[in-house]
Design a protein around this motif. Structure first.
Motif, PDB file in Angstrom:
ATOM      1  N   ARG A 170      20.414 -15.489 -14.756  1.00 35.41           N
ATOM      2  CA  ARG A 170      20.460 -14.486 -13.742  1.00 35.41           C
ATOM      3  C   ARG A 170      18.852 -14.109 -13.555  1.00 35.41           C
ATOM      4  N   SER A 171      18.692 -13.846 -12.316  1.00 34.57           N
ATOM      5  CA  SER A 171      17.281 -13.209 -12.094  1.00 34.57           C
ATOM      6  C   SER A 171      17.155 -11.958 -10.946  1.00 34.57           C
ATOM      7  N   LEU A 172      16.085 -11.087 -11.524  1.00 33.76           N
ATOM      8  CA  LEU A 172      16.159  -9.940 -10.705  1.00 33.76           C
ATOM      9  C   LEU A 172      14.512  -9.855 -10.287  1.00 33.76           C
ATOM     10  N   GLN A 173      14.554  -9.309  -8.955  1.00 36.32           N
ATOM     11  CA  GLN A 173      13.147  -9.286  -8.505  1.00 36.32           C
ATOM     12  C   GLN A 173      13.013  -7.601  -8.320  1.00 36.32           C
ATOM     13  N   VAL A 174      11.816  -7.254  -9.114  1.00 45.59           N
ATOM     14  CA  VAL A 174      11.491  -5.723  -9.177  1.00 45.59           C
ATOM     15  C   VAL A 174      10.336  -5.483  -8.338  1.00 45.59           C
ATOM     16  N   HIS A 175      10.278  -4.560  -7.458  1.00 44.76           N
ATOM     17  CA  HIS A 175       9.097  -4.133  -6.889  1.00 44.76           C
ATOM     18  C   HIS A 175       9.311  -2.365  -7.209  1.00 44.76           C
ATOM     19  N   TYR A 176       7.987  -2.243  -7.854  1.00 49.21           N
ATOM     20  CA  TYR A 176       7.727  -0.824  -8.235  1.00 49.21           C
ATOM     21  C   TYR A 176       6.558  -0.384  -7.739  1.00 49.21           C
ATOM     22  N   ARG A 177       6.662   0.712  -7.072  1.00 47.61           N
ATOM     23  CA  ARG A 177       5.590   1.288  -6.341  1.00 47.61           C
ATOM     24  C   ARG A 177       5.108   2.298  -7.272  1.00 47.61           C
ATOM     25  N   MET A 178       3.696   2.553  -7.462  1.00 48.03           N
ATOM     26  CA  MET A 178       3.367   3.538  -8.516  1.00 48.03           C
ATOM     27  C   MET A 178       2.560   4.666  -7.443  1.00 48.03           C
ATOM     28  N   CYS A 179       2.715   5.804  -7.806  1.00 46.56           N
ATOM     29  CA  CYS A 179       2.046   6.768  -7.201  1.00 46.56           C
ATOM     30  C   CYS A 179       0.727   7.263  -7.788  1.00 46.56           C
ATOM     31  N   GLN A 180      -0.515   6.925  -7.072  1.00 48.86           N
ATOM     32  CA  GLN A 180      -1.734   7.285  -7.512  1.00 48.86           C
ATOM     33  C   GLN A 180      -2.279   8.646  -7.336  1.00 48.86           C
ATOM     34  N   ASN A 181      -1.623   9.265  -6.527  1.00 44.75           N
ATOM     35  CA  ASN A 181      -2.047  10.911  -6.159  1.00 44.75           C
ATOM     36  C   ASN A 181      -1.189  11.706  -6.529  1.00 44.75           C
ATOM     37  N   CYS A 182      -0.144  11.245  -7.215  1.00 45.90           N
ATOM     38  CA  CYS A 182       1.045  12.290  -7.361  1.00 45.90           C
ATOM     39  C   CYS A 182       0.584  13.371  -8.542  1.00 45.90           C
ATOM     40  N   ILE A 183       1.183  14.602  -8.155  1.00 46.61           N
ATOM     41  CA  ILE A 183       0.931  15.663  -9.388  1.00 46.61           C
ATOM     42  C   ILE A 183       2.291  16.105  -9.943  1.00 46.61           C
ATOM     43  N   GLU A 184       2.448  16.316 -11.120  1.00 44.50           N
ATOM     44  CA  GLU A 184       3.723  16.525 -11.731  1.00 44.50           C
ATOM     45  C   GLU A 184       4.044  18.029 -11.666  1.00 44.50           C
ATOM     46  N   VAL A 185       4.714  18.776 -11.085  1.00 40.94           N
ATOM     47  CA  VAL A 185       5.307  19.726 -10.837  1.00 40.94           C
ATOM     48  C   VAL A 185       6.415  20.325 -11.603  1.00 40.94           C
TER      49      VAL A 185
END
Length: 80
Positions: free
Chosen positions: A15-30
């Motif tokens: 079984r295969s799974l394609q993962v698309h992951y988008r990282m936030c570069q300008n995010c601030i954790e609140v």
């Protein structure tokens, strides 16, 4: 970087799974302390502004009498 094609092979099945992951570069954790700090600062600033406006516009101690907005008309035969 977790993006890519992941493959799981078990008992001859593949079984295969394609993962698309988008990282936030300008995010601030609140978190909760940050939000409460923002709210407290906003309330303090609003109260300070209200007191400043009240102090500037609310007191006329030096003026005991004010001139009336109405003016007495000068009697003039020509404009009657």
């Amino acid at each position: 970087d977790p993006r890519g094609l992941y493959v799981c092979e078990t008992d001859g099945q593949r079984r295969s799974l394609q993962v698309h992951y988008r990282m936030c570069q300008n995010c601030i954790e609140v978190d909760a302390p940050t939000i409460s700090g923002i709210v407290v600062a906003d309330v303090v600033a609003t109260l300070f502004l209200a007191v400043a406006v009240y102090c500037v516009t609310g007191h006329d101690r030096g003026h005991t009498s004010r001139a009336s907005d109405r003016q007495n008309l000068i009697a003039n035969e020509l404009y009657q």
